[in-house]
Design a protein around this motif. Structure first.
Motif, PDB file in Angstrom:
ATOM      1  N   UNK B 244      38.925  41.186  39.515  1.00  0.00           N
ATOM      2  CA  UNK B 244      39.566  42.324  39.793  1.00  0.00           C
ATOM      3  C   UNK B 244      41.324  42.057  40.685  1.00  0.00           C
ATOM      4  N   UNK B 245      41.670  40.809  40.823  1.00  0.00           N
ATOM      5  CA  UNK B 245      42.582  41.257  41.741  1.00  0.00           C
ATOM      6  C   UNK B 245      43.814  40.230  40.426  1.00  0.00           C
ATOM      7  N   UNK B 246      43.366  39.729  39.803  1.00  0.00           N
ATOM      8  CA  UNK B 246      44.695  39.168  38.887  1.00  0.00           C
ATOM      9  C   UNK B 246      43.686  39.468  37.576  1.00  0.00           C
ATOM     10  N   UNK B 247      45.023  40.482  37.200  1.00  0.00           N
ATOM     11  CA  UNK B 247      44.762  40.854  35.354  1.00  0.00           C
ATOM     12  C   UNK B 247      44.302  39.936  34.156  1.00  0.00           C
ATOM     13  N   UNK B 248      45.207  38.531  34.753  1.00  0.00           N
ATOM     14  CA  UNK B 248      45.353  37.574  33.432  1.00  0.00           C
ATOM     15  C   UNK B 248      44.294  36.707  34.159  1.00  0.00           C
ATOM     16  N   UNK B 263      39.035  31.774  32.089  1.00  0.00           N
ATOM     17  CA  UNK B 263      39.623  32.647  30.917  1.00  0.00           C
ATOM     18  C   UNK B 263      40.643  32.686  32.011  1.00  0.00           C
ATOM     19  N   UNK B 264      41.956  32.131  31.351  1.00  0.00           N
ATOM     20  CA  UNK B 264      43.127  32.989  31.806  1.00  0.00           C
ATOM     21  C   UNK B 264      44.127  32.783  30.998  1.00  0.00           C
ATOM     22  N   UNK B 265      45.098  33.765  31.368  1.00  0.00           N
ATOM     23  CA  UNK B 265      46.097  34.234  29.878  1.00  0.00           C
ATOM     24  C   UNK B 265      45.890  35.310  29.057  1.00  0.00           C
ATOM     25  N   UNK B 266      46.928  35.444  28.040  1.00  0.00           N
ATOM     26  CA  UNK B 266      46.661  36.623  27.538  1.00  0.00           C
ATOM     27  C   UNK B 266      45.611  35.871  26.107  1.00  0.00           C
ATOM     28  N   UNK B 267      46.249  34.325  25.538  1.00  0.00           N
ATOM     29  CA  UNK B 267      45.232  33.570  24.685  1.00  0.00           C
ATOM     30  C   UNK B 267      44.050  33.710  25.224  1.00  0.00           C
ATOM     31  N   UNK B 268      43.280  33.189  26.402  1.00  0.00           N
ATOM     32  CA  UNK B 268      42.246  33.141  27.082  1.00  0.00           C
ATOM     33  C   UNK B 268      41.383  33.740  26.735  1.00  0.00           C
ATOM     34  N   UNK B 269      41.580  34.764  27.390  1.00  0.00           N
ATOM     35  CA  UNK B 269      41.017  36.330  27.544  1.00  0.00           C
ATOM     36  C   UNK B 269      41.377  37.117  26.156  1.00  0.00           C
ATOM     37  N   UNK B 270      42.016  36.986  25.120  1.00  0.00           N
ATOM     38  CA  UNK B 270      42.195  37.647  23.773  1.00  0.00           C
ATOM     39  C   UNK B 270      41.358  38.485  23.737  1.00  0.00           C
ATOM     40  N   UNK B 310      54.592  38.168  29.158  1.00  0.00           N
ATOM     41  CA  UNK B 310      54.990  36.790  29.051  1.00  0.00           C
ATOM     42  C   UNK B 310      55.639  36.355  30.122  1.00  0.00           C
ATOM     43  N   UNK B 311      56.027  36.249  31.184  1.00  0.00           N
ATOM     44  CA  UNK B 311      57.108  36.320  31.850  1.00  0.00           C
ATOM     45  C   UNK B 311      55.848  36.015  33.268  1.00  0.00           C
ATOM     46  N   UNK B 312      55.091  36.541  32.973  1.00  0.00           N
ATOM     47  CA  UNK B 312      54.123  36.573  34.451  1.00  0.00           C
ATOM     48  C   UNK B 312      53.569  36.054  33.997  1.00  0.00           C
ATOM     49  N   UNK B 313      52.936  35.658  32.323  1.00  0.00           N
ATOM     50  CA  UNK B 313      52.372  34.384  32.579  1.00  0.00           C
ATOM     51  C   UNK B 313      52.336  33.353  32.439  1.00  0.00           C
TER      52      UNK B 313
END
Lengths: 255, 958
Positions: B244-248, B263-270, B310-313
């Motif tokens: 809920x707190x961290x969209x990544x 599951x973290x980051x864009x590729x982790x969440x996929x 990308x920066x956020x990640x």
């Protein structure tokens, strides 16, 4: 209940039948020459052979013989190739023994055993392919074989299954697919003309309120089966009779 | 009438088996047209007067749909525009196999006569059936069957024209080559007359394809690969939960792992969306990271600004890689097994441009990513709350693609927000249908002689009810009177709702579906129609009502000597509020029968409570507030924590006692299908934050048994911080699992235990007006005392279990909806206000502190640093869980003063902004506001306490 619906909203079952419809029944009497009577019966994909020996003298243990009636001996067996999983033992396991006893109970109700004291009637039933409703098919085939053997019966003894689809709609003649998906199966063996129930068995429980309508369905099924069997018997008699000139020796003599 | 076609199927259950099934083909399946002479008239809604107006075709036509159209474009079909549609059974089955929710929606359309849909069982029709060829894939086979059915219809009814709509290009081409008129949905809908609004609702699956775009996400594995991977235990199947707190960040629970998998980051969440069932691959242990404990929100505006993402990640990565302390198993999503997409409420991104047809949609639920939609009415929709559905998420697109479904109303309106709360929590809230209302008893309702015959007449006994003020659905009343042998007769009388709601009727089914009455701040969504809930079932003072009574004979030490249950007729002498009852008890001058019985009840209740606590029942706390509403404008004018009287606890004790007695009785009568309520003991890992928090302040919280927990919570008192104990209890509450309903046949006897109440058996009996579970319990109890007859579903274990699952789900949702409504109204109340409030630190986070403000029951976040930056003032100590600045150290439970204001920049998620007032830190804190607190002001302007709107009734949570 189960996730899969046994009967769709348009009123068709999984194999395309309606709730009140039996599977296709095909049967033949006198398929063997060795036994005194025999029959082959297909109910959908369930295929059963029945053979009747007797009445004859009591074999083996003579002390079993009864002074006022014939003893009926039933043997139920399933071919090893009759189910999807290859069976280990064709007969003698617990289930087969139970089936034999049930079969005997149903047949005893119809056979006029009192006519044959000190004798024995053997009924052998072999399931070639099991696709649900094995017991009813056996009873029906045995009836035909008994008729073929010329053993006096009070009337036809027929059996049929019924179940409850979606816990609401009663349906008749349950196939294997429906058996494994769904609800409780009620097996009834009856004397359809007099409406007497000679055997009744349930695989699971359902509420008592449902029983009358499911039982009704099963009995109706028995009656329908009786009509089909009756027709087969008449046809058989006709065949046998016409080929032998109806046993009419006098006409032969005249010519 | 019967023809047989057998076909062979190979099944894999360990080994290859041959299955043969019969397939009956029939000649009694009819086309559904009333003009047809060859077919008997079927039960069909197809209409010769309905006209489909599509400019592609100059004639009226009937429509045959392909499966993909139904699966993807259900929103179009839901609109009452397209009619005269033939649904083939092949299609219906395929829809059912692929997506049950879609199937249900389709069924409801089919069953609506005004939509003119007809189901044609082509697969059992003797002329339409085709045998499947050996090498043919099931999809190709289905397509072939569909085309065959189209051809059959064209041949069968030459007077009518048929249009086959499919989005599958190959199928369409083949259909055209067979002379079937065929179009895509898009072409069809865009050419429909007077239906431009439908265009927005078209699901987009292939738009915005950038061929050169570098795949933003790794591609998903094929179903086959996933299947094999899971079999070889390389991959795991799990449900994805977004943070809920961290969209990544997201989590997934996998069997066999103690912790959930991170599951973290864009590729982790996929591209997984909250709730999806996904396939997960575990990373190597040296790549495992710890959860960031940061609060991150997706703030980008245009979907093109990738750099920002990308920066956020990267930022997230640097944070998580630094701390190697408590790494969690980390994995990545490699494929989606099943999407659990639903429709989402939310708004359009506020600062997008109105001229663009592509808009970003921001869901109200923070766990759901933003969705890109295509609409031509952006300007009009910008101020509205809308509903959007997701269609697809290709790997080159940063956001999922979706389409607009409908608008709810203006943002910020009470009615719109209520609607949103109800929709987001899946609360059925439409009006009761005519069919339901027809089940109600006719007025004037009178008690007949038969009723008197069947019930025990308790009208002469002095019974009274005690409830919160303004309560209209009174479902319990009490009495207590001394009997001859010096003992006391205590009675709990519950409204006999099951007398009015008979099993199997429309009203019963509706109540079972709703499961519970939902209380929003200014609205109550009834489970049963108002006539019952506020009149015939409500045990109002001075009126004769039916009740289900539970009567005990107790001695003065509150030992139960005898219990009996019966249906009765009662006449409550007075409906009191908690406050009134308290005054009656305390007033020494009153010695009438009601006062005496209340005093006795109170005396017994105290003994019962003490005994219960000695047994290890937990006293938990949650910050509950009450919102005072202005009676006319319906605006909130004050927020306060609920007041509790001794009488609250008195009523509660007897309700608990009744529930326990009833639970014992129905379990004895129905060992297999009694509806009970269990509260499982939470796993010890749940308690970690509580133990940690206690330890820092030198308290040892023991959690081995409920009793020890209760004792250690009682012992944890600090004189310098009176609110400390309550906060500890609030934390303890959050460790708990949900209590659930279940039929007794589904669990072992030792699992029936209710942890919170420390009783071996428990159920809900006392609030049948607002909970469906109680109605079932009433019916069970009625059967077991011979007052009513049983019916099939009541005794069906599996059906009961199914029902319980719905009840549990609805109850949970009702609870969340209630909380969401309070949160919204609290926000409304604080709009434009700034004030300083006392609060306590609840949790310490890396870049923030969570603060509880008891006065308003609020829990807010005080950011110590801008997102991603390191705080210039505070030093985070992970070991001791504190934040320090110089010699000022903030621990959990420390009192603070904060300035509270509402940040309305994000109009969908208004949130409180906190600024530290005390302890004062130069450069970070703000000076205190020196104006009188709002409360005094109110008293100045007049002390008339405003009436409350329909108020939340009770807070018994067991």
């Amino acid at each position: 209940m189960s996730r899969k619906e046994l009967i769709s909203e348009i009123g068709l079952r999984l194999d395309g039948r309606r709730a009140h419809e039996l599977r296709r029944i095909r049967c033949k009497l006198g398929v063997f020459t060795q036994p005194d009577g025999s029959a082959y019966l297909e109910q959908g994909l369930t295929k059963v052979l029945a053979a009747v020996y007797g009445p004859h003298q009591v074999r083996g243990n003579r002390t079993k013989a009864q002074h006022d009636s014939a003893i009926v001996n039933c043997q139920f067996s399933m071919a090893v190739f009759s189910t999807t999983d290859r069976k280990k033992r064709p007969r003698g396991d617990r289930k087969s023994t139970e089936m034999s006893i049930h079969l005997r109970q149903a047949l005893l109700a119809a056979i006029k055993v009192e006519l044959y004291p000190w004798s024995q009637i053997d009924v052998y039933v072999e399931v070639l392919h099991a696709d649900g409703g094995v017991y009813p098919a056996c009873v029906n085939a045995a009836t035909l074989a008994l008729i073929d053997a010329g053993i006096p019966l009070k009337e036809y003894v027929c059996a049929c299954t019924a179940s409850l689809a979606n816990n609401d709609v009663p349906m008749v003649d349950i196939s294997h697919q429906e058996e494994i998906i769904g609800g409780p199966t009620l097996t009834v063996a009856a004397l359809p003309m007099s409406g007497k129930v000679v055997l009744m068995e349930m695989s699971q429980r359902f509420h008592l309120d449902h029983l009358p309508k499911v039982l009704d369905k099963a009995l109706q099924g028995c009656k329908d089966i009786k009509t089909i069997l009756d027709e087969a018997v008449r046809r058989h008699v006709e065949d046998v009779g016409s080929s032998s000139g109806w046993g009419n020796t006098s006409e032969k003599a005249r010519t | 009438m019967l023809t047989t076609k057998s076909f062979i199927k190979k099944n894999k259950i360990g080994n290859v088996l041959k299955n043969i099934r019969e397939h009956y083909l029939r000649n009694d399946i009819f086309c559904g047209f009333d003009i047809c002479e060859r077919c008997s008239p079927a039960n069909s809604y197809l209409s010769s007067t309905h006209v489909n107006n599509c400019s592609l075709f100059l004639y009226n036509h009937y429509i045959i749909l392909d499966t993909n159209v139904i699966l993807d474009q259900m929103d179009i079909l839901d609109e009452n525009v397209i009619g005269n549609v033939i649904i083939l059974h092949t299609v219906l089955q395929e829809v059912k196999n692929r997506s049950l929710p879609m199937y249900k929606r389709l069924r409801s359309v089919i069953e609506n006569p005004s939509r003119h849909f007809y189901v044609f069982a082509n697969d059992h029709h003797k002329d339409c059936y085709l045998p499947q060829e050996e090498t043919e894939l099931i999809n190709d086979y289905n397509d072939r069957c569909i085309r065959k059915a189209c051809l059959w219809y064209m041949e069968h009814i030459r007077e009518a024209r048929f249009v086959f709509i499919t989005d599958d290009n190959a199928n369409r081409q083949r259909a055209l080559s067979e002379n079937i008129i065929s179009v895509s949905v898009k072409d069809y809908v865009t050419h429909l007359d007077k239906a431009q609004f439908l265009e927005d609702k078209l699901a987009k699956h292939d738009f915005h394809v950038k061929v050169d775009a570098e795949g933003l996400f790794p591609p998903h594995c094929s179903t086959f690969q996933i299947h094999n991977g899971i079999k070889e235990s390389r991959l795991y199947q799990a449900t994805y939960h977004a943070s809920r707190d961290n969209y990544l960040e997201g989590f997934a629970m996998v069997d066999g792992f103690e912790d959930s998998i991170l599951l973290q980051g864009r590729s982790g969440q996929n591209r997984a969306v909250d709730g999806d069932i996904v396939a997960i691959e575990l990373l190597n242990q040296n790549e495992w990271v710890a959860p960031s404990e940061m609060i991150l929100e997706d703030e980008s505006i245009a979907d093109t600004s990738l750099e920002d993402a990308l920066k956020k990640e990267d930022e997230l990565k640097t944070v998580t890689h630094k701390k190697k302390g408590d790494v969690k198993p980390t994995g990545r999503v490699v494929g989606i097994i099943r999407r659990k997409w639903r429709q989402y409420c939310g708004i359009l991104q506020q600062d997008g441009s109105d001229t663009s047809v592509y808009q970003l949609f921001v869901p109200a639920d923070k766990k759901i990513p933003k969705i890109r939609i295509e609409t031509r009415q952006a300007a009009a929709l910008r101020s509205q709350k809308i509903i959007v559905a997701i269609d697809s998420w290709p790997c080159h697109s940063r956001y999922p693609n979706g389409h607009f479904v409908r608008a709810l109303g203006k943002i910020g309106d009470q009615s719109t927000e209520n609607e949103v709360v109800l929709l987001e929590h899946d609360v059925p809230h439409n009006q009761f249908s005519e069919e339901v209302l027809s089940c109600l008893p006719k007025l004037p309702w009178i008690i007949t002689d038969e009723d008197v015959e069947a019930r025990v007449d308790l009208r002469h006994i002095d019974i009274c009810s005690v409830d919160p003020p303004g309560c209209t659905d009174i479902d319990d009343a009490l009495h207590c009177r001394p009997i001859d042998d010096g003992n006391l007769e205590v009675g709990v009388h519950i409204a006999d709702v099951s007398h009015f709601i008979r099993p199997g009727t429309a009203i019963d089914l509706e109540a079972a579906k709703r499961a519970t009455t939902v209380y929003l701040v200014n609205k109550r969504i009834d489970m049963v129609p108002e006539l019952l809930s506020s009149n015939l079932c409500s045990l109002r003072g001075g009126e004769e009502r039916f009740a289900f009574s539970c009567i005990w004979i107790m001695d003065k030490k509150a030992n139960i000597l005898h219990t009996r249950f019966h249906k009765s007729i009662i006449k409550s002498k007075k409906a009191m509020t908690y406050e009134e009852a308290q005054i009656t008890i305390d007033d020494k001058n009153r010695n009438d029968s009601i006062a005496l019985s209340l005093r006795n009840l109170n005396m017994l209740a105290k003994i019962l409570k003490r005994r219960r606590l000695e047994n290890g029942a937990l006293v938990l706390a949650s910050p509950e507030v009450k919102i005072q509403m202005d009676s006319e404008t319906m605006d909130p004018i004050d927020v306060e924590v609920k007041k509790l009287f001794e009488t609250n606890s008195m009523v509660e004790e007897f309700m608990l006692l009744a529930n326990i007695s009833v639970a014992e009785k129905i379990l004895a009568s129905f060992p297999d299908c009694a509806m009970l309520r269990r509260h499982p003991e939470p796993p010890s890992t749940n308690f970690e934050p509580l133990i940690k928090a206690g330890k820092h302040l030198g308290f040892d919280i023991r959690i081995d048994t409920g009793k020890n927990l209760a004792v250690s919570l009682d012992a944890a008192v600090r004189d310098d911080n009176p609110y400390f104990n309550t906060m500890l209890r609030i934390l303890a509450t959050r460790c708990m699992l949900q209590a659930i309903y279940f039929p007794s046949g589904m669990y072992q006897k030792n699992e029936f235990f209710h942890y919170g109440l420390a009783v071996p058996l428990y159920t809900h009996f006392t609030s049948p007006i607002r909970r469906y579970a109680d109605i079932i319990v009433h019916r069970l109890l009625a059967v077991s005392i011979g007052a009513d007859a049983t019916y099939p579903d009541l005794l069906d274990k599996r059906k009961s279990n199914h029902l319980c699952q719905n009840l549990n789900y609805r109850n949970r949702m009702a609870q969340y909806a209630g909380r969401a409504s309070i949160a919204f109204n609290t926000h409304l109340f604080f709009r434009g206000k700034i004030q300083d409030e006392e609060g306590y630190v609840l949790y310490i986070r890396k870049n923030a502190i969570q603060i509880l403000i008891p006065k308003y029951g609020l829990e807010c976040t005080l950011y110590l640093a801008q997102k991603g930056e390191k705080s210039a003032f505070f030093e985070y100590n992970e070991e001791d869980q504190n934040q320090s600045c110089g010699n000022i150290v903030l621990h959990a439970f420390d009192p603070v003063t904060v300035r509270l204001s509402l940040d309305s920049n994000n109009i969908q998620h208004e949130k409180f902004t906190l600024q530290l007032v005390s302890p004062y830190i130069e450069g970070f804190s703000v000076p205190p506001l020196n104006k009188p607190s709002r409360k005094q002001k109110l008293e100045d302007t007049g002390s008339k306490s405003p009436p409350e709107a329909k108020r939340k009734k009770k807070s018994r949570k067991h």
